[in-house]
Every structure is written in structure tokens, then in C-alpha cells.
Motif scaffolding. Sequence first.
Motif, PDB file in Angstrom:
ATOM      1  N   GLU A  53       0.827  -1.218   0.000  1.00 43.75           N
ATOM      2  CA  GLU A  53       0.000   0.000   0.000  1.00 43.75           C
ATOM      3  C   GLU A  53       0.856   1.261   0.000  1.00 43.75           C
ATOM      4  O   GLU A  53       0.376   2.353  -0.346  1.00 43.75           O
ATOM      5  N   HIS A  54       2.127   1.141   0.388  1.00 44.08           N
ATOM      6  CA  HIS A  54       3.012   2.308   0.461  1.00 44.08           C
ATOM      7  C   HIS A  54       3.941   2.419  -0.746  1.00 44.08           C
ATOM      8  O   HIS A  54       4.766   3.341  -0.808  1.00 44.08           O
ATOM      9  N   ARG A  87      -3.784  -2.319  17.992  1.00 45.80           N
ATOM     10  CA  ARG A  87      -3.351  -1.031  17.403  1.00 45.80           C
ATOM     11  C   ARG A  87      -3.328   0.067  18.479  1.00 45.80           C
ATOM     12  O   ARG A  87      -2.435   0.921  18.476  1.00 45.80           O
ATOM     13  N   HIS A 117       4.744  -3.520  14.115  1.00 49.59           N
ATOM     14  CA  HIS A 117       3.673  -3.428  13.118  1.00 49.59           C
ATOM     15  C   HIS A 117       2.451  -4.159  13.651  1.00 49.59           C
ATOM     16  O   HIS A 117       2.566  -5.233  14.236  1.00 49.59           O
ATOM     17  N   ASP A 120      -4.008  -3.141  10.208  1.00 51.91           N
ATOM     18  CA  ASP A 120      -4.909  -2.006  10.463  1.00 51.91           C
ATOM     19  C   ASP A 120      -6.387  -2.311  10.249  1.00 51.91           C
ATOM     20  O   ASP A 120      -7.235  -1.445  10.463  1.00 51.91           O
TER      21      ASP A 120
HETATM   22 MG    MG Z   1       0.028   0.164   8.496  1.00 58.97          MG
END
Ligand code: MG
Length: 152
Positions: A53-54, A87, A117, A120
Motif C-alpha cells: 500500500e506504500h 493497534r 507493526h 490495520d
Molecule cells: Mg500500516
Amino acid sequence: MAIEQTLILCKPDAVARGLSGEIIARLERRGYAIVAAKLIVCDAERAKRHYSEHDGKPFFESLVAYITSAPTLALVVEGADVVDGSRVMIGATNPTKAEPGSIRGDYAQTIGRNLVHGSDSAASAVREIAIWFEPSEIVKRSTDNDRWLIAN
Ligand code: MG
Ligand code: DAT
């Protein structure tokens, strides 16, 4: 309330600083269960899939270089609403914004070395767990008693 699994990584700075035990201890004290664990030097292919995603962002190359630089302790952690709950325990991405009492708020200083990590979302957790673990590496907990059973 849903029993979920999430992917937690004690990233290279956590392993190098001897903080993976602290991270596991916090998760276990919360009542979450470790159902898979693997110490691994992540290769670039896995790193790019994990952080896809990055891809294209300015920090992507340094992120891949960092996560492949030294051993990571990968965990599958199970518990009630564990994706969101873990999270919160991890804290904000930038440790300068992370609350004291969170892992990053207590132990990290910079966004590039933020120790841990956590997936999410439930969908991210499913995708990420499949990148780091074979199904056979994840222990299945019995739902009707306290015994732990090996999945097959
Ligand atoms: Mg993330
Ligand atoms: P998180 O790890 O909290 O889920 P993320 O998914 O947005 O955060 O980013 C993944 C990792 O990439 C993050 O833990 C650290 C790094 N990162 C994110 N934003 C960054 C930035 N602006 N500069 C440098 N590294 C960054």
C-alpha cells in the motif's frame, strides 16, 4: 465482539534492542494469545508485498531496506477485537504522537524506527498473515476447552 487474528511484527529495531519479549508480554497480559511465531530475516519480495500500500511513497525504499536489514519476530495474535485493540496498544505511527503507555509512546522515538507493526483492519490481517505464515504454522485453539490443538 469477534474473535480475530492479527499480524504483529516485532520489527528489526525491537529485536535488536531486546524489546520483543516486552512486546509479547504486553500482548499476553492483555489476554491475547500468540498462535504463531517466527523469527525471520524478511527478504525484499516479502517486504514489498507486506508494504504494497506504500509503494511509490517517498519512504518506501527506506522502509523496505529497514525491514529487510535484520531479524523480525513475526507473530499471529488472537483475541476479541484484537485488530483494533492491539493497534491502540501499539500507539500512533509517529512515536512523537504516540500516547505514553503505548508501545511506541514508551519505547520509540522516530517514525522510521517505531518498533512494531500491527494490521490495520480485519481484511489487512488476513492478507498479511498469509504473507508471513503458512496455515499449518498457525496453532488452532480449541473453542470448547482450554487445550491447544495443532492445526492440520
Ligand atoms: Mg500500516
Ligand atoms: P503503521 O505502521 O502505524 O500501520 P503505516 O501503515 O502508515 O503505519 O506505515 C507503515 C510504516 O511505514 C510505519 O510504521 C513507518 C513507515 N512510515 C509511515 N509513514 C512514514 C513517513 N511519513 N516517513 C517515514 N516512514 C514512514
